[in-house]
Write a protein that holds these residues in place. Structure first.
Motif, PDB file in Angstrom:
ATOM      1  N   GLN A 101       0.823  -1.200   0.000  1.00 14.86           N
ATOM      2  CA  GLN A 101       0.000   0.000   0.000  1.00 14.86           C
ATOM      3  C   GLN A 101       0.863   1.258   0.000  1.00 14.86           C
ATOM      4  O   GLN A 101       0.573   2.223  -0.719  1.00 14.86           O
ATOM      5  N   ASP A 102       1.938   1.237   0.778  1.00 14.63           N
ATOM      6  CA  ASP A 102       2.833   2.384   0.832  1.00 14.63           C
ATOM      7  C   ASP A 102       3.593   2.548  -0.487  1.00 14.63           C
ATOM      8  O   ASP A 102       3.739   3.659  -0.996  1.00 14.63           O
ATOM      9  N   PHE A 103       4.043   1.429  -1.042  1.00 10.08           N
ATOM     10  CA  PHE A 103       4.853   1.483  -2.257  1.00 10.08           C
ATOM     11  C   PHE A 103       4.029   1.894  -3.471  1.00 10.08           C
ATOM     12  O   PHE A 103       4.434   2.764  -4.247  1.00 10.08           O
ATOM     13  N   ALA A 104       2.879   1.267  -3.662  1.00  7.59           N
ATOM     14  CA  ALA A 104       2.108   1.441  -4.899  1.00  7.59           C
ATOM     15  C   ALA A 104       1.403   2.795  -4.980  1.00  7.59           C
ATOM     16  O   ALA A 104       1.018   3.225  -6.075  1.00  7.59           O
ATOM     17  N   GLU A 105       1.201   3.459  -3.841  1.00  7.11           N
ATOM     18  CA  GLU A 105       0.586   4.796  -3.821  1.00  7.11           C
ATOM     19  C   GLU A 105      -0.774   4.800  -4.517  1.00  7.11           C
ATOM     20  O   GLU A 105      -1.063   5.651  -5.368  1.00  7.11           O
ATOM     21  N   LEU A 106      -1.632   3.841  -4.123  1.00 11.60           N
ATOM     22  CA  LEU A 106      -2.946   3.719  -4.749  1.00 11.60           C
ATOM     23  C   LEU A 106      -4.046   4.424  -3.973  1.00 11.60           C
ATOM     24  O   LEU A 106      -5.170   4.548  -4.477  1.00 11.60           O
ATOM     25  N   GLY A 107      -3.760   4.852  -2.754  1.00 10.62           N
ATOM     26  CA  GLY A 107      -4.769   5.531  -1.952  1.00 10.62           C
ATOM     27  C   GLY A 107      -5.989   4.655  -1.721  1.00 10.62           C
ATOM     28  O   GLY A 107      -5.875   3.453  -1.454  1.00 10.62           O
ATOM     29  N   ASP A 108      -7.188   5.245  -1.862  1.00  9.79           N
ATOM     30  CA  ASP A 108      -8.432   4.511  -1.613  1.00  9.79           C
ATOM     31  C   ASP A 108      -8.661   3.397  -2.628  1.00  9.79           C
ATOM     32  O   ASP A 108      -9.446   2.472  -2.368  1.00  9.79           O
ATOM     33  N   HIS A 109      -8.004   3.460  -3.771  1.00 10.68           N
ATOM     34  CA  HIS A 109      -8.195   2.429  -4.793  1.00 10.68           C
ATOM     35  C   HIS A 109      -7.698   1.065  -4.312  1.00 10.68           C
ATOM     36  O   HIS A 109      -8.101   0.029  -4.862  1.00 10.68           O
ATOM     37  N   SER A 126       9.610  -2.387 -16.315  1.00  6.37           N
ATOM     38  CA  SER A 126       9.857  -0.946 -16.389  1.00  6.37           C
ATOM     39  C   SER A 126       8.908  -0.270 -15.417  1.00  6.37           C
ATOM     40  O   SER A 126       7.701  -0.512 -15.448  1.00  6.37           O
ATOM     41  N   ALA A 127       9.459   0.533 -14.543  1.00  9.19           N
ATOM     42  CA  ALA A 127       8.643   1.207 -13.545  1.00  9.19           C
ATOM     43  C   ALA A 127       7.738   2.236 -14.212  1.00  9.19           C
ATOM     44  O   ALA A 127       8.147   2.927 -15.140  1.00  9.19           O
ATOM     45  N   LYS A 141       9.646   6.256 -10.192  1.00  4.34           N
ATOM     46  CA  LYS A 141      10.608   5.393 -10.868  1.00  4.34           C
ATOM     47  C   LYS A 141      11.893   5.261 -10.053  1.00  4.34           C
ATOM     48  O   LYS A 141      12.472   4.179  -9.955  1.00  4.34           O
ATOM     49  N   ALA A 142      12.330   6.363  -9.444  1.00  2.00           N
ATOM     50  CA  ALA A 142      13.536   6.321  -8.617  1.00  2.00           C
ATOM     51  C   ALA A 142      13.321   5.420  -7.410  1.00  2.00           C
ATOM     52  O   ALA A 142      14.208   4.634  -7.041  1.00  2.00           O
ATOM     53  N   LYS A 143      12.135   5.514  -6.807  1.00  2.00           N
ATOM     54  CA  LYS A 143      11.822   4.654  -5.667  1.00  2.00           C
ATOM     55  C   LYS A 143      11.800   3.185  -6.093  1.00  2.00           C
ATOM     56  O   LYS A 143      12.335   2.320  -5.392  1.00  2.00           O
ATOM     57  N   SER A 144      11.223   2.913  -7.253  1.00  2.00           N
ATOM     58  CA  SER A 144      11.151   1.537  -7.756  1.00  2.00           C
ATOM     59  C   SER A 144      12.548   0.964  -7.992  1.00  2.00           C
ATOM     60  O   SER A 144      12.842  -0.169  -7.611  1.00  2.00           O
ATOM     61  N   ASN A 145      13.404   1.761  -8.622  1.00  2.00           N
ATOM     62  CA  ASN A 145      14.770   1.301  -8.887  1.00  2.00           C
ATOM     63  C   ASN A 145      15.537   1.063  -7.595  1.00  2.00           C
ATOM     64  O   ASN A 145      16.309   0.108  -7.489  1.00  2.00           O
ATOM     65  N   ARG A 146      15.314   1.929  -6.604  1.00  2.00           N
ATOM     66  CA  ARG A 146      16.005   1.769  -5.326  1.00  2.00           C
ATOM     67  C   ARG A 146      15.596   0.465  -4.635  1.00  2.00           C
ATOM     68  O   ARG A 146      16.452  -0.292  -4.161  1.00  2.00           O
TER      69      ARG A 146
END
Length: 222
Positions: free
Chosen positions: A107-115, A150-151, A158-163
């Motif tokens: 939930q924190d990573f994907a940043e989907l909120g209420d979705h 590919s992020a 994208k930077a967070k995904s690569n990290r």
């Protein structure tokens, strides 16, 4: 360690016989990131699916001493009627992962909120990709299978995904399919080339890239 023992896979496409794997015997060492190279249509994605267990070979065995991921970022097995959260709960139970920890991470990573609590059929393709990538990173595997990942999202995402991806690669092995030689050089140390159903492993990535590029030039001039 992942060992392919006499692996063969044949398709029938438009009445023609397509050989993806022709009696392949090879070993991918533990803890290494390995580039899987080959021309378009060589069967790289099919080989990854066989290694993951999503596809059965026509003959032969695949043996492993560790856990193997599904192809990173693959969203095809999600249930569209379930919410993002419910899909994640299902995966957590399958892999014996602490459900609360997995849900918090995704939930924190994907940043989907209420979705996150809405059915997947309401998601855009980008939202599905973020959920799938986050879920792939939430499960600790010994070997990650990466097929042209590919992020998606803005530069910060994208930077967070690569990290996060690089953090996982520092502790695990991987088999990586990508057309980006730059990405492979950053990620991998060894390589394997799939050509005409045969797989050849190279402990040195540059040797694998050299063979692959020669194969591609022969195709262009053939």
């Amino acid at each position: 360690m992942i060992h392919l023992q006499n692996i063969s896979k044949t398709y029938r496409l438009n009445g023609k016989r397509k050989v993806v794997a022709d009696d392949i015997t090879a070993t991918f060492p533990s803890g290494q990131a390995i580039a899987l190279l080959g021309r378009n249509g060589a069967g790289k994605s099919s080989l990854l699916r066989m290694i993951s267990g999503a596809m059965l070979p026509s003959s032969g065995k695949i043996l492993s001493t560790g856990t193997i991921s599904w192809p990173v970022g693959f969203a095809g097995s999600f249930n569209g009627e379930l919410t993002g959260e419910q899909n994640c709960r299902f995966v957590a139970r399958v892999y014996g992962i602490d459900t609360d920890e997995l849900l918090f991470f995704v939930q924190d990573f994907a940043e989907l909120g209420d979705h996150f609590k809405l059915p997947l059929r309401t998601y855009s393709s980008g939202m599905k990709s973020r959920l799938a990538f986050g879920l792939s990173m939430a499960v600790p595997f010994d070997t990650y299978l990466v097929d042209e990942v590919s992020a998606v999202g803005d530069a910060a995402f994208k930077a967070k995904s690569n990290r996060v991806f690089n953090e996982r690669m520092s502790k695990s092995g991987a088999i990586v399919v990508s057309h980006s030689m730059g990405m492979l050089r950053k990620t991998c140390h060894a390589g394997a080339v799939l050509e005409n159903g045969k797989l050849t492993y190279y402990p040195n990535l540059e040797d694998a890239i050299s063979v692959h590029m020669t194969n591609m030039r022969e195709t262009d001039t053939g």
